[in-house]
Design a protein around this motif. Structure first.
Motif, PDB file in Angstrom:
ATOM      1  N   HIS A 227     -37.000  45.449  -6.100  1.00  0.00           N
ATOM      2  CA  HIS A 227     -37.482  44.729  -7.286  1.00  0.00           C
ATOM      3  C   HIS A 227     -36.362  44.564  -8.304  1.00  0.00           C
ATOM      4  O   HIS A 227     -36.166  43.471  -8.865  1.00  0.00           O
ATOM      5  N   GLY A 230     -34.090  41.874  -7.440  1.00  0.00           N
ATOM      6  CA  GLY A 230     -34.692  40.551  -7.333  1.00  0.00           C
ATOM      7  C   GLY A 230     -34.885  40.078  -5.908  1.00  0.00           C
ATOM      8  O   GLY A 230     -34.877  38.867  -5.650  1.00  0.00           O
ATOM      9  N   LEU A 232     -37.574  41.066  -3.737  1.00  0.00           N
ATOM     10  CA  LEU A 232     -38.939  41.042  -3.212  1.00  0.00           C
ATOM     11  C   LEU A 232     -39.406  39.601  -3.045  1.00  0.00           C
ATOM     12  O   LEU A 232     -38.886  38.681  -3.679  1.00  0.00           O
ATOM     13  N   GLY A 233     -40.389  39.395  -2.182  1.00  0.00           N
ATOM     14  CA  GLY A 233     -40.901  38.045  -1.984  1.00  0.00           C
ATOM     15  C   GLY A 233     -41.908  37.992  -0.861  1.00  0.00           C
ATOM     16  O   GLY A 233     -42.146  38.985  -0.155  1.00  0.00           O
ATOM     17  N   LEU A 251     -46.113  45.908  -6.928  1.00  0.00           N
ATOM     18  CA  LEU A 251     -44.955  45.013  -6.843  1.00  0.00           C
ATOM     19  C   LEU A 251     -44.984  44.215  -5.544  1.00  0.00           C
ATOM     20  O   LEU A 251     -44.695  43.012  -5.534  1.00  0.00           O
ATOM     21  N   THR A 255     -45.670  40.006  -5.470  1.00  0.00           N
ATOM     22  CA  THR A 255     -44.657  39.080  -4.969  1.00  0.00           C
ATOM     23  C   THR A 255     -45.036  38.479  -3.621  1.00  0.00           C
ATOM     24  O   THR A 255     -44.226  37.782  -3.003  1.00  0.00           O
TER      25      THR A 255
END
Length: 439
Positions: A227, A230, A232-233, A251, A255
């Motif tokens: 996280h 940047g 995560l997804g 989280l 995402t």
């Protein structure tokens, strides 16, 4: 040509598992055309599969398995996670040659099909050379299974990382266009086992090459670090997640990330209780996996029952809803398909999806009489798997595998020779197991 599956009890999984007694499933060109009332007499030349006494269901989706380890069956049955890492990854994996990879993956994929698993997310961290990669892809394609081949660097340090090999895999085996039954992904070490900067480089490379990312993650730290970077997804599949804090699960869910739980391995090897309930309560799409046959059986019936038992006996559950047979069947089918980004193609019997279909012998001892078809599926085992279709092609009938799936009838792997079906695959696996046992 059309295929009609008639006379069975259909169990679909979308939107939730439910039974459709007497429904007819119609397949054409590998795709489900319809599921419902008898459409009338089949046209001349159509195949009719009499499913009387059978349960007709979507193929099972295994979201995490190391297929290359099939020739090491049972070697870690009583070992901890640390002991497994020392023996299998530390000592045996570096000794694998491409022939061992080919033998293990082919035999492991056939084992999956035999147990009604039509799709496997194959997390492979034995890519020692390009020849090892070529052997794995060849074995997957020969087997006839639907597979996601997740390429993993053979080591966690910079010496084991080779971005060029990942690019080669993508370009050689999965060029632009429809790749067929086998699709590519990336099996990531970091930031759990490797430095954060290496994880960033791997993530960026995977996304450049349009590869879904999967990683093992447990406890506090991995999700939070991703996280912060940047990374995560919705293209990230987390495996195990035992002990990940509630904020970490939020989280992942926020995402669009997904998860794979391997309940029997996690209970037996000391990972901690499976986080099935917490993940689903957080809104994370969660699938099931067999993980490694060095420890547990390679089927999802066992995994479904292990998930049920572990979650419903969890201390401190309070008034949390009990996990049900419908829940775990969904995880082994449509929710597992969502976890690997394939729920638009597989995981249910919705018309337009790929015809990955399993017929269970509902008259078998241990299943009959069937009062609740959904519960019967979860209570079944590989011995009840009578017939298996992948993309409309039968790979098992009458309880027997039909052999491997190369169109030419010959092996394209390192061990070449006539394709004589499962007997040949078994012989290759036995030879590899004998060699590795001497190490």
């Amino acid at each position: 040509m059309r295929t009609y599956i008639t006379g069975g009890t259909v169990v679909d999984t979308e939107p939730e598992p439910h039974a459709l007694p007497g429904a007819v499933v119609v397949i054409e060109d590998g795709v489900i055309v319809s599921v419902g009332p008898d459409p009338g007499p089949p046209e001349p030349g159509a195949e009719v599969v009499d499913a009387t006494g059978r349960i007709v269901m979507p193929g099972l989706v295994d979201t995490h398995r190391h297929l290359w380890q099939a020739v090491l069956r049972g070697v870690c049955a009583d070992r901890t996670l640390g002991e497994y890492l020392t023996l299998v990854l530390g000592r045996l994996a570096p000794a694998y040659d491409p022939g061992d990879v080919y033998a293990g993956v082919l035999w492991g994929a056939l084992e999956a099909l035999d147990a009604g698993v039509t799709t496997v997310f194959d997390w492979s961290h034995v890519q020692l050379t390009p020849d090892h990669t070529d052997a794995e892809v060849a074995a997957l394609r020969e087997s006839g299974v639907r597979a996601v081949f997740a390429y993993g660097h053979p080591g966690t340090d910079d010496a084991g990382r080779d971005p060029g090999a990942v690019r080669r895999m993508r370009e050689k085996h999965f060029p632009a266009g429809e790749p067929g039954l086998v699709t590519p992904a990336f099996a990531a070490w970091g930031p759990v086992f490797g430095p954060p900067e290496a994880a960033r480089e791997d993530w960026l490379l995977a996304r450049e090459l349009d590869l879904r990312i999967s990683l093992h993650a447990m406890g506090e730290g991995p999700v939070e670090r991703l996280h912060e970077m940047g990374l995560l997804g919705p293209d990230v599949l987390f495996v195990h997640v035992n002990g990940v804090p509630d904020d970490g699960l939020k989280l992942i869910a926020g995402t669009g990330g997904t998860a794979s739980v391997t309940p029997e391995v996690e209970c037996r090897m000391g990972h901690g209780l499976p986080e099935t309930g917490r993940l689903r309560a957080a809104g994370v799409a969660t699938g099931l996996g067999a993980d490694t046959v060095t420890v547990v059986p390679g089927d999802l019936f066992s995994a479904m029952r292990a998930a049920l038992a572990a979650e419903n006996s969890r201390p401190g559950r309070g008034d949390a809803p009990r996990l049900t047979t419908a829940d775990v069947l969904r995880m082994a089918t449509i929710e597992g398909a969502a976890a690997i980004g394939m729920d638009d193609r597989i995981g249910s019997l919705r018309p337009g999806k790929q015809a990955d279909i399993v017929l269970l012998d509902g008259e078998a001892a241990g299943l009959a009489p069937v009062h609740d078809p959904v519960a019967a599926v979860v209570g079944a085992g590989p011995a009840a798997v009578d017939t298996v279709f992948v993309a409309g092609r039968a790979v098992k009938r009458g309880g027997r595998l039909l052999g491997t799936g190369t169109s030419t009838g010959t092996s394209t792997g390192p061990n070449t020779g006539p394709n004589t079906g499962t007997g040949r695959a078994r012989e290759l696996a036995a030879r590899s197991a004998e060699r590795l046992a001497r190490l």
